[in-house]
Design an enzyme around this catalytic site. Structure first.
Site, PDB file in Angstrom:
ATOM      1  N   ASP A   1     -10.496 -17.673   6.528  1.00 44.90           N
ATOM      2  CA  ASP A   1     -11.373 -17.918   5.375  1.00 44.90           C
ATOM      3  C   ASP A   1     -10.607 -18.577   4.225  1.00 44.90           C
ATOM      4  O   ASP A   1      -9.409 -18.365   4.069  1.00 44.90           O
ATOM      5  CB  ASP A   1     -11.980 -16.582   4.905  1.00 44.90           C
TER       6      ASP A   1
ATOM      7  N   ASN B   1     -11.094 -22.095   3.343  1.00 42.17           N
ATOM      8  CA  ASN B   1     -10.986 -23.562   3.451  1.00 42.17           C
ATOM      9  C   ASN B   1     -11.658 -24.273   2.279  1.00 42.17           C
ATOM     10  O   ASN B   1     -11.126 -25.222   1.717  1.00 42.17           O
ATOM     11  CB  ASN B   1     -11.655 -24.060   4.736  1.00 42.17           C
TER      12      ASN B   1
ATOM     13  N   TRP C   1      -9.735 -23.880  -0.936  1.00 39.61           N
ATOM     14  CA  TRP C   1      -8.500 -24.686  -0.883  1.00 39.61           C
ATOM     15  C   TRP C   1      -8.827 -26.128  -1.284  1.00 39.61           C
ATOM     16  O   TRP C   1      -8.114 -26.739  -2.080  1.00 39.61           O
ATOM     17  CB  TRP C   1      -7.915 -24.646   0.531  1.00 39.61           C
TER      18      TRP C   1
ATOM     19  N   ARG D   1     -15.338 -29.993   0.584  1.00 40.53           N
ATOM     20  CA  ARG D   1     -15.075 -28.799   1.395  1.00 40.53           C
ATOM     21  C   ARG D   1     -14.562 -29.142   2.794  1.00 40.53           C
ATOM     22  O   ARG D   1     -13.709 -28.454   3.345  1.00 40.53           O
ATOM     23  CB  ARG D   1     -16.337 -27.943   1.512  1.00 40.53           C
TER      24      ARG D   1
ATOM     25  N   HIS E   1     -11.665 -27.794   5.735  1.00 37.70           N
ATOM     26  CA  HIS E   1     -11.861 -27.436   7.147  1.00 37.70           C
ATOM     27  C   HIS E   1     -10.906 -28.233   8.036  1.00 37.70           C
ATOM     28  O   HIS E   1     -10.361 -27.705   9.000  1.00 37.70           O
ATOM     29  CB  HIS E   1     -13.311 -27.692   7.570  1.00 37.70           C
TER      30      HIS E   1
ATOM     31  N   SER F   1     -19.752 -18.335  11.977  1.00 36.55           N
ATOM     32  CA  SER F   1     -20.533 -17.120  12.195  1.00 36.55           C
ATOM     33  C   SER F   1     -22.012 -17.454  12.388  1.00 36.55           C
ATOM     34  O   SER F   1     -22.467 -18.547  12.021  1.00 36.55           O
ATOM     35  CB  SER F   1     -20.376 -16.161  11.009  1.00 36.55           C
TER      36      SER F   1
ATOM     37  N   GLU G   1     -24.193 -16.484  10.699  1.00 38.81           N
ATOM     38  CA  GLU G   1     -24.758 -16.637   9.349  1.00 38.81           C
ATOM     39  C   GLU G   1     -24.370 -17.964   8.691  1.00 38.81           C
ATOM     40  O   GLU G   1     -24.946 -18.361   7.684  1.00 38.81           O
ATOM     41  CB  GLU G   1     -24.302 -15.475   8.459  1.00 38.81           C
TER      42      GLU G   1
ATOM     43  N   LEU H   1      -1.054 -17.381  26.784  1.00 41.92           N
ATOM     44  CA  LEU H   1      -1.818 -16.836  25.656  1.00 41.92           C
ATOM     45  C   LEU H   1      -3.291 -17.123  25.927  1.00 41.92           C
ATOM     46  O   LEU H   1      -3.626 -18.207  26.399  1.00 41.92           O
ATOM     47  CB  LEU H   1      -1.378 -17.547  24.366  1.00 41.92           C
TER      48      LEU H   1
ATOM     49  N   ARG I   1     -13.716  -7.948   3.790  1.00 38.22           N
ATOM     50  CA  ARG I   1     -14.891  -7.540   4.563  1.00 38.22           C
ATOM     51  C   ARG I   1     -14.798  -8.125   5.961  1.00 38.22           C
ATOM     52  O   ARG I   1     -13.995  -9.006   6.236  1.00 38.22           O
ATOM     53  CB  ARG I   1     -16.179  -7.987   3.865  1.00 38.22           C
TER      54      ARG I   1
ATOM     55  N   SER J   1     -17.572  -9.373   7.676  1.00 40.25           N
ATOM     56  CA  SER J   1     -18.513 -10.495   7.837  1.00 40.25           C
ATOM     57  C   SER J   1     -19.072 -10.640   9.259  1.00 40.25           C
ATOM     58  O   SER J   1     -19.189 -11.751   9.783  1.00 40.25           O
ATOM     59  CB  SER J   1     -17.860 -11.813   7.391  1.00 40.25           C
TER      60      SER J   1
ATOM     61  N   GLU K   1      -5.768  -2.314  13.235  1.00 42.37           N
ATOM     62  CA  GLU K   1      -5.119  -2.280  11.921  1.00 42.37           C
ATOM     63  C   GLU K   1      -5.578  -3.493  11.116  1.00 42.37           C
ATOM     64  O   GLU K   1      -5.518  -4.626  11.598  1.00 42.37           O
ATOM     65  CB  GLU K   1      -3.589  -2.299  12.073  1.00 42.37           C
TER      66      GLU K   1
HETATM   67  C1  IPE Z   1     -16.629 -15.623   7.742  1.00 40.00           C
HETATM   68  O1  IPE Z   1     -16.380 -16.402   6.623  1.00 40.00           O
HETATM   69  C2  IPE Z   1     -16.802 -16.459   8.930  1.00 40.00           C
HETATM   70  C3  IPE Z   1     -15.725 -17.416   9.244  1.00 40.00           C
HETATM   71  C4  IPE Z   1     -14.520 -17.467   8.721  1.00 40.00           C
HETATM   72  C5  IPE Z   1     -16.074 -18.346  10.253  1.00 40.00           C
HETATM   73  P1  IPE Z   1     -17.473 -16.620   5.491  1.00 40.00           P
HETATM   74  O2  IPE Z   1     -16.753 -17.302   4.385  1.00 40.00           O
HETATM   75  O3  IPE Z   1     -18.666 -17.297   6.044  1.00 40.00           O
HETATM   76  O4  IPE Z   1     -17.849 -15.113   5.098  1.00 40.00           O
HETATM   77  P2  IPE Z   1     -18.650 -14.531   3.859  1.00 40.00           P
HETATM   78  O5  IPE Z   1     -19.991 -15.191   3.845  1.00 40.00           O
HETATM   79  O6  IPE Z   1     -17.858 -14.869   2.625  1.00 40.00           O
HETATM   80  O7  IPE Z   1     -18.709 -13.067   4.104  1.00 40.00           O
HETATM   81  C1  IPE Z   2     -13.864 -20.560   6.324  1.00 41.60           C
HETATM   82  O1  IPE Z   2     -13.717 -21.164   5.083  1.00 41.60           O
HETATM   83  C2  IPE Z   2     -14.384 -21.527   7.359  1.00 41.60           C
HETATM   84  C3  IPE Z   2     -15.798 -21.314   7.740  1.00 41.60           C
HETATM   85  C4  IPE Z   2     -16.534 -20.309   7.404  1.00 41.60           C
HETATM   86  C5  IPE Z   2     -16.373 -22.311   8.599  1.00 41.60           C
HETATM   87  P1  IPE Z   2     -14.904 -21.208   4.026  1.00 41.60           P
HETATM   88  O2  IPE Z   2     -15.654 -22.478   4.242  1.00 41.60           O
HETATM   89  O3  IPE Z   2     -15.710 -19.969   4.092  1.00 41.60           O
HETATM   90  O4  IPE Z   2     -14.085 -21.288   2.670  1.00 41.60           O
HETATM   91  P2  IPE Z   2     -14.450 -20.583   1.301  1.00 41.60           P
HETATM   92  O5  IPE Z   2     -14.620 -19.121   1.576  1.00 41.60           O
HETATM   93  O6  IPE Z   2     -15.698 -21.216   0.794  1.00 41.60           O
HETATM   94  O7  IPE Z   2     -13.250 -20.878   0.448  1.00 41.60           O
HETATM   95 MG    MG Z   3     -15.604 -18.170   3.095  1.00 47.04          MG
END
Ligand code: IPE
Ligand code: IPE
Ligand code: MG
Length: 247
Positions: free
Chosen positions: A23, A25, A28, A36, A40, A68, A70, A134, A193, A195, A206
């Site tokens: 999480d 990206n 960053w 965004r 990625h 996810s 979601e 792996l 969390r 998620s 852990e």
């Molecule tokens: C969780 O990240 C899923 C992935 C890293 C693919 P999210 O950034 O979507 O999670 P929430 O919505 O903040 O919980």
């Molecule tokens: C995780 O990074 C990658 C995916 C969920 C695809 P995010 O895109 O959730 O990055 P933030 O949380 O917005 O920084």
């Molecule tokens: Mg995120």
């Protein structure tokens, strides 16, 4: 003599199965005033490094959350760009995984993806299925609740009587039933969390949370997570004294 109990996780222990929520990206990229999707893209590079580092350290299973159930709620443009990136990664990275004796798998509801992506996934899984160094698993269109529901459906369709259902029988139908449960869970990006990642399988894992954003997570950051893991005492419900006398 020190009164502090000795951790049951040996000082040189390597977690057999590492599960990661990659999480941060988007943040960053935002910090750099970039779109965004640039985050990625950088995230794919970070993943390449972490796969290599896991293989070098003797981790046998690496499972990462890439998309996810979601995440479809994100803006249409970001979802399309993520799909394109996923497709390009499948096209460009699988040969290298295979050369390195890495088995590649995808878990999740694949019917949500384009036919092209589904074919690439099936081909990559078939190509690498006998690799042993792996097992690298990508959770895509995955949700922990979806996984439990699809397991229950499979059980019901097979006609198992309710009285025969127990934890072992149900667990056998989950997506990664053939793998050991994760020893170490890592979430980058500062949120604490799950998620809807591996809900069932994380029961005794852990947990490790770091503020490092995924594109910046490297081998040294992985080592910091493993170092934290080594300080944990895994009791699985027992007392510390029981664990100490058994080890
Ligand atoms: C969780 O990240 C899923 C992935 C890293 C693919 P999210 O950034 O979507 O999670 P929430 O919505 O903040 O919980
Ligand atoms: C995780 O990074 C990658 C995916 C969920 C695809 P995010 O895109 O959730 O990055 P933030 O949380 O917005 O920084
Ligand atoms: Mg995120």
């Amino acid at each position: 003599m020190s009164t502090r109990s000795k951790p049951a996780t040996p000082e040189d222990a390597v977690p057999g199965h590492v599960a990661i929520i990659m999480d941060g990206n988007g943040r960053w990229a935002k910090n750099r005033l970039m779109p965004r999707v640039a985050g990625h893209r950088k995230g794919v590079e970070a993943l390449r490094g972490v796969i290599r580092a896991c293989a070098e350290r003797g981790v046998s299973h690496l499972t990462v959350f890439a998309f996810s159930s979601e995440n479809w709620r994100r803006p249409q443009e970001e979802v399309s760009l993520l799909m394109e990136l996923f497709m390009r990664a499948l096209e460009n990275e699988v040969a290298r995984l295979h050369e390195n004796n890495i088995r590649f798998r995808v878990i999740g509801d694949l019917s949500g993806f384009s036919e092209r992506i589904q074919v690439l996934i099936r081909d990559a899984e078939a190509l690498t299925r006998d690799n042993t160094r792996l097992t690298f698993t990508v959770a895509a269109n995955y949700g922990g609740r979806w996984d439990i529901v699809q397991a229950v459906k499979k059980l019901m369709l097979s006609g198992v009587p309710a009285g025969a259902v127990n934890e072992t029988v149900l667990a056998e139908q989950l997506s990664i039933a053939d793998m050991p449960e994760p020893d170490l869970f890592i979430r980058t990006g500062g949120e604490q969390r799950i998620s809807n990642f591996l809900l069932w399988q994380l029961a005794y894992t852990e947990l490790y949370f770091t503020d490092t954003l995924w594109p910046e997570f490297d081998a040294a950051a992985l080592d910091a997570a493993i170092a934290s893991y080594r300080t944990r005492e895994r009791r699985f419900g027992r007392t510390s004294e029981q664990v100490q006398s058994a080890s």
